[in-house]
Structure formats: C-alpha cells, structure tokens
Design a protein around this motif. Structure first.
Motif, PDB file in Angstrom:
ATOM      1  N   SER A  59      -8.783 -16.058  -9.390  1.00  0.00           N
ATOM      2  CA  SER A  59      -7.934 -16.878  -8.526  1.00  0.00           C
ATOM      3  C   SER A  59      -7.447 -18.121  -9.266  1.00  0.00           C
TER       4      SER A  59
ATOM      5  N   GLN B 218      -9.637 -13.469   0.982  1.00  0.00           N
ATOM      6  CA  GLN B 218      -9.371 -14.807   0.459  1.00  0.00           C
ATOM      7  C   GLN B 218      -8.997 -14.719  -1.018  1.00  0.00           C
TER       8      GLN B 218
ATOM      9  N   TRP C 293     -10.555 -21.795  -0.202  1.00  0.00           N
ATOM     10  CA  TRP C 293     -11.942 -21.337  -0.043  1.00  0.00           C
ATOM     11  C   TRP C 293     -12.914 -22.502  -0.170  1.00  0.00           C
TER      12      TRP C 293
ATOM     13  N   TYR D 248      -8.626 -20.244  -4.414  1.00  0.00           N
ATOM     14  CA  TYR D 248      -9.854 -20.996  -4.692  1.00  0.00           C
ATOM     15  C   TYR D 248      -9.888 -22.297  -3.904  1.00  0.00           C
TER      16      TYR D 248
ATOM     17  N   LEU E 172     -15.219 -15.128  -3.791  1.00  0.00           N
ATOM     18  CA  LEU E 172     -14.251 -15.254  -2.705  1.00  0.00           C
ATOM     19  C   LEU E 172     -14.477 -14.154  -1.672  1.00  0.00           C
TER      20      LEU E 172
END
Length: 366
Positions: free
Chosen positions: A57, A346, A352, A349, A342
């Motif tokens: 991510s 999702q 999250w 980053y 994750l």
C-alpha cells in the motif's frame, strides 16, 4: 493461531524447489532488472513485489499509476512469521523490478526468495532514524539487504544490551518485547527493543516511502518528479497521523494497557502509554508456545481492571488471548482491535492507521 495459507502457496513445494523454478523463470527473461534507466515492464509500469499488503500500500501511494504492485501476503489470516513461500511466489520475486519487505526476522521467507533477484530492494527495518543503509547502486541490491539491521544500529543495540548500558536500558525501557514502560519514549529510543513491527512507527513508514520514490525514480526516470511529489504528499499525510498520536499522548500519557501481542509497540510508546503485558505472556504468544500459568493469571488480573484498555491483535486469536479478551469485556475494560496487515477491503495505509489510532483514543476516553 489462525495461520491459513494464501491459496497461491503450493503444498509440498520446498523453498529450494521454488527458488529453482524462479531461477529458470528469471533466466528466460529478456534483459535485466535493477539497472538505472527505463526498465519498466512492457505496459510502462514498474513491477514491484512486496512481502505484505502493508508495504504494498505504501508503494502504491508513491508509485500510483506507474507501478503494478503484488503483495505475497494479502490474506488477513496469514502470518508472515511462519509463512511458507511457494513456486509462484518465487517466480514473482524473480521477475520483479523492485522488492520491498519488512526485515528484522518478520518475513524471513522473502530475503531467501530475493537471493535469486538482482532487483533493487527497500527493507523497512533499515530505514530507522540515523541509518545509512539503502544507498544508491549496489548498496541497494538484495545481497546487501538480507533483512538485518545496519551495522551501526546493530552495534549500538549490542552496546545497550550489554556492558555499561545494560542496567540503564533495562530500567528505562523494559524488556525486549517492549513492556513495563514507566514513561513515554522519545523516538531516539523507539527501536531499542528490536521489535520488528516497524510499520507502526510512522517515522519509518515515511522513510520507506522516500526510499521507494528514489528507487522508482531510477527505474522510470521520466516520472522521477511524480514519485518525489507523491512521496512528499504521503509524508504530509503521515504528519497528520503523527499529530493524531500527539493528541492522544496529550490526553492519555501514562495510561496503562495490556497487549495480546506487541505488534503496536512503537505506536503505543509514541503515545506515552504504559504497556504492562508480562514478558512471558507476549513471548509465548509470539512463539506459539504455551503461556505460563503465572503469566496468564497476571494478564487476567490486568484485563480485569488493572489497565485502562486491552489491545488485541484480532488476526491471531488463541485460547489464551481470548480468555484475556473475555475477562476484559466482563470487567468493562475497553478492548481495542488492531491488525497486523491491512484488513480485507482496505488498501490505504493512512486510512487504516488513522482508524486504529482513533479506536485507541476512543477506548481510552471511556
């Protein structure tokens, strides 16, 4: 523990066999990887392989439309500590133009695969503050980045663990699992324990993004400024997360927590929280061994009212950790669920991590 393997893993395929397949696949490619200049794939995108979806991510945030990122672990139930790589994993690593992994013993399967690649690498644990690792040229190749800390950092760590610094280190910073903190840690000491879960250290994540931008700029020079701009924007969003943690610290410095696993050690330390988790409990959970009776009892006492919140790694539930969570809920002690990778669905980053910081703040506000 819930250690279901991602479906791409081939049962019964040894790592050596997988590496052999990778070497064959790599040998059949035209040209090489890892050199400077325009070495992107045929579709114009740089092929990147990351060990987990967390680092994938970060790469996506920096590379945008100019990268194609594959994460070998994207199943929330898979455990990088004990992940078994398959032939498909080895082939993907061998054909990649950039490799990104965590290091520090967290994803040891990955540097073994990387031995058959000449692609440049970014290893997260090497991006600690003050580290000179990860320079240009051959210094960024897989053979020089096997996932270990820089020589300077390792030497400093060794000094702190023995000799004249040992007593001071033990008194001020607790054991190597990151427990019994009696005061907030500043970032200079955040890595004293060798905790490998560095994606919970926002400073390291920002440094990884900068390194990724540099490597992508070498591989796709015509987009160098784009990568640099993206990394700068990402750093700005990391700064916003840092402010969230600072706000948490202002409101709750000194609050006591117990953690079923020390995955969020750096975040908790940065927020000035006291982690009272018994070392024996954390070690047993991480090593997948039986929890000593005394350690289990201590955790139940903490969950029963001895801490302000229990922090749980919701991706690795065991009977021992579930007893702690049950006791916390029966005692009205807030339980905060954090994750190691994750969650499904999702991909961002920042979103999250922001959600997890918010959950921790709300729990301590109760």
């Amino acid at each position: 523990m819930q250690h279901n393997r991602r479906r791409r893993v081939i049962t019964g395929v040894s790592l050596s066999a997988a590496l052999a397949v990778a070497a064959s696949a790599c040998g059949g490619q035209d040209g090489g990887t890892g050199g400077s200049g325009d070495s992107a794939g045929s579709d114009g995108r740089v092929q990147v392989v990351a060990s987990t979806n967390v680092w994938a991510s970060v790469v996506s945030a920096v590379g945008g439309q100019y990268v194609e990122v594959t994460s070998l672990i994207d199943d929330p139930s898979a455990d990088p500590h004990s992940y078994q790589a398959g032939a498909a994993d080895a082939a993907e690593v061998a054909s990649a133009e950039l490799l990104v992994w965590n290091g520090g013993g967290y994803d040891d399967f990955f540097p073994q695969l990387a031995e058959n690649s000449e692609a440049p690498t970014v290893v997260a644990v090497e991006q600690v503050e003050g580290s000179n690792e990860g320079g240009e040229g051959d210094a960024g190749r897989a053979e020089d980045h096997s996932g270990e800390h820089s020589e300077e950092h390792a030497e400093e760590h060794q000094q702190e663990q023995s000799g004249e610094h040992a007593d001071e280190h033990s008194e001020q910073h607790g054991d190597e699992a990151g427990h019994s903190h009696d005061h907030a840690h500043d970032h200079d000491h955040a890595h004293d324990h060798g905790n490998e879960h560095v994606w919970y250290d926002l400073h390291v994540v920002s440094s990884v993004a900068d390194r990724v931008a540099g490597e992508l700029g070498e591989l796709l020079p015509q987009q160098r400024s784009t990568f640099e701009d993206n990394a700068a924007e990402f750093a700005g969003r990391i700064d916003e997360l840092t402010h969230e943690v600072e706000n948490l610290a202002e409101r709750h410095t000194g609050a006591k927590i117990a953690a079923t696993e020390p995955i969020a050690h750096y975040l908790l330390a940065e927020a000035g929280l006291q982690d009272l988790t018994p070392r024996e409990f954390a070690s047993a959970i991480e090593n997948e061994t039986d929890v000593p009776v005394a350690a289990q009892q201590k955790m139940l006492e903490l969950a029963g009212g001895g801490v302000d919140a229990v922090v749980r790694n919701s991706q690795t539930a065991t009977p021992a950790t579930e007893k702690v969570v049950e006791e916390a809920r029966n005692s009205a002690t807030p339980v905060v669920d954090l994750t190691e990778t994750l969650p499904e669905g999702q991909t961002d980053y920042i979103a999250w991590m922001s959600g997890q910081i918010d959950a921790l703040t709300k729990a301590l506000d109760e």
